[in-house]
Design an enzyme around this catalytic site. Structure first.
Site, PDB file in Angstrom:
ATOM      1  N   LEU A 141       0.877  -1.172   0.000  1.00 35.42           N
ATOM      2  CA  LEU A 141       0.000   0.000   0.000  1.00 35.42           C
ATOM      3  C   LEU A 141       0.913   1.220   0.000  1.00 35.42           C
ATOM      4  CD1 LEU A 141      -2.786  -0.745   2.679  1.00 35.42           C
ATOM      5  CD2 LEU A 141      -3.033  -0.816   0.193  1.00 35.42           C
ATOM      6  N   ASP A 142       0.501   2.294  -0.647  1.00 38.10           N
ATOM      7  CA  ASP A 142       1.275   3.533  -0.584  1.00 38.10           C
ATOM      8  C   ASP A 142       1.451   3.950   0.873  1.00 38.10           C
ATOM      9  OD1 ASP A 142       1.336   3.629  -3.342  1.00 38.10           O
ATOM     10  OD2 ASP A 142      -0.357   5.020  -3.504  1.00 38.10           O
ATOM     11  N   MET A 143       2.540   4.648   1.156  1.00 37.10           N
ATOM     12  CA  MET A 143       2.851   5.043   2.526  1.00 37.10           C
ATOM     13  C   MET A 143       1.659   5.728   3.203  1.00 37.10           C
ATOM     14  SD  MET A 143       5.961   7.424   4.000  1.00 37.10           S
ATOM     15  CE  MET A 143       5.326   8.987   3.382  1.00 37.10           C
ATOM     16  N   THR A 145      -1.539   5.656   2.298  1.00 37.99           N
ATOM     17  CA  THR A 145      -2.829   4.970   2.175  1.00 37.99           C
ATOM     18  C   THR A 145      -2.955   4.029   3.365  1.00 37.99           C
ATOM     19  OG1 THR A 145      -2.844   5.088  -0.236  1.00 37.99           O
ATOM     20  CG2 THR A 145      -4.207   3.389   0.766  1.00 37.99           C
ATOM     21  N   ARG A 249      -5.563   6.836  -7.586  1.00 40.17           N
ATOM     22  CA  ARG A 249      -5.228   8.253  -7.587  1.00 40.17           C
ATOM     23  C   ARG A 249      -5.090   8.791  -9.009  1.00 40.17           C
ATOM     24  NH1 ARG A 249      -0.100   8.024  -3.727  1.00 40.17           N
ATOM     25  NH2 ARG A 249      -0.169  10.301  -3.897  1.00 40.17           N
TER      26      ARG A 249
END
Length: 344
Positions: A141-143, A145, A249
């Site tokens: 997961l993105d940092m 998110t 996004r």
């Protein structure tokens, strides 16, 4: 930033595949590394991107980005709280807090999920399917998110989970708040994604040969009316059918409804971000058949405090929830009542 290097194809290499040529001429350590760099849009033939199967011609000018030497990172356990939602002998599902990187990198060598997993379980008690520098990690997961994320203890489970993700047998759903009102209740975005040409931190819709297909569907949960300084907001459930970097996004930006608070794909000024310092994006739902036991795992995760606060502020402006919104938000509220906020 990676250094750009250049070479010119000689007559003896006429007709060779691009990835083979780059490996043979020691531009990259291996053919697989060359293929990854080509796919990432880091190789240009006569000023244009290409595919790994492109045949080079005598006289072609090839510009390629150097792969920086990997810096040694001393992996240590760190006492970082883990919000565990499911655990057995083979796998773990956590609710990842925003601000926590998944694994160490040269510019972020510590305070990551990997450090937390090593502290909690020990390095040798975690799967190493993504390499020795990423114990326990199956996907990312993105940092910034938050939400549900699978980790693996055993290599067998880790490899099986990766295969389930590859063949789209893991259903992951996200909640995002976007700028503006979306009139239709459901939609689909089927647009390929590649790394942006002029900003290596960003991804973008692209029709280059190196772009990868990306499919997102969304369902409107709730709409919020326009304010004096904004164009209103829409709360969405998004389902991924592919797992591209920054997919939701990028797709939301593409349709003109950027995620609120997104620092990279931002729309509007600071006042229109509703006080958020990160994108409003939360992995709230996970469905997967356990690869070792066959049991079905279904998990719902409530909103973390920062996202709940934004929705509380917007509540007086609600234009009503859809039927899907009533059901999903009620399920999230019930899940939240059973899982107190993690104290960091």
């Amino acid at each position: 930033m990676a250094r750009a290097l250049m070479c010119q194809v000689g007559g003896e290499d006429e007709g060779m595949r691009l990835d083979v040529y780059l490996a043979l001429r020691d531009c990259y350590e291996s053919r697989s590394q060359a293929a990854k760099q080509i796919e990432a849009g880091a190789v240009f033939v006569n000023g244009a991107t290409a595919t790994k199967k492109t045949k080079v011609c005598a006289g072609d000018t090839i510009v390629y980005e150097e792969v920086p030497q990997a810096q040694h990172i001393d992996l240590r356990g760190e006492d970082i709280p883990l919000d565990i939602r499911y655990e057995d002998d083979d796998m773990i599902v956590i609710s990842k807090q925003a601000g926590l990187c998944v694994h160490p990198a040269p510019n972020h060598p510590s305070f990551t999920l990997v450090n937390a997993l090593i502290y909690a379980y020990g390095r040798d008690s975690l799967a190493h399917v993504q390499g020795d520098d990423r114990p326990g990690i199956v996907h990312r997961l993105d940092m910034d998110t938050s939400g549900l994320m699978m980790c693996a203890k055993s290599d067998a489970c880790g490899a099986a989970l990766q295969e389930l993700i590859r063949v789209h047998d893991v259903e992951r759903k996200y909640i995002t708040l976007v700028h503006g009102n979306i009139a239709y209740d459901t939609g689909m975005i089927d647009e390929p994604i590649a790394r942006a040409d002029f900003d290596r931190l960003r991804m973008a819709i692209s029709y280059k040969p190196t772009a990868r297909n990306a499919l997102t569907t969304f369902t409107v949960l709730e709409r919020f009316e326009q304010g004096t300084k904004d164009q209103g907001f829409t709360l969405l459930e998004c389902k991924l059918y592919t797992g591209r970097t920054h997919q939701i996004r990028v797709h939301m930006e593409h349709i003109g409804h950027c995620c609120v608070g997104d620092p990279l794909y931002r729309w509007g000024n600071e006042q229109q971000q509703l006080g958020l310092q990160r994108q409003f994006l939360h992995s709230y739902s996970l469905d997967v058949d356990h690869p070792m036991t066959g049991d079905h795992i279904h998990l719902i995760d409530g909103f973390p405090p920062d996202l709940r606060e934004v929705l509380d502020v917007l509540a007086p402006r609600s234009m009503g929830r859809t039927a899907a919104g009533e059901s999903i938000l009620q399920a999230m509220a019930e899940a939240q009542a059973q899982t107190p906020d993690l104290q960091l």
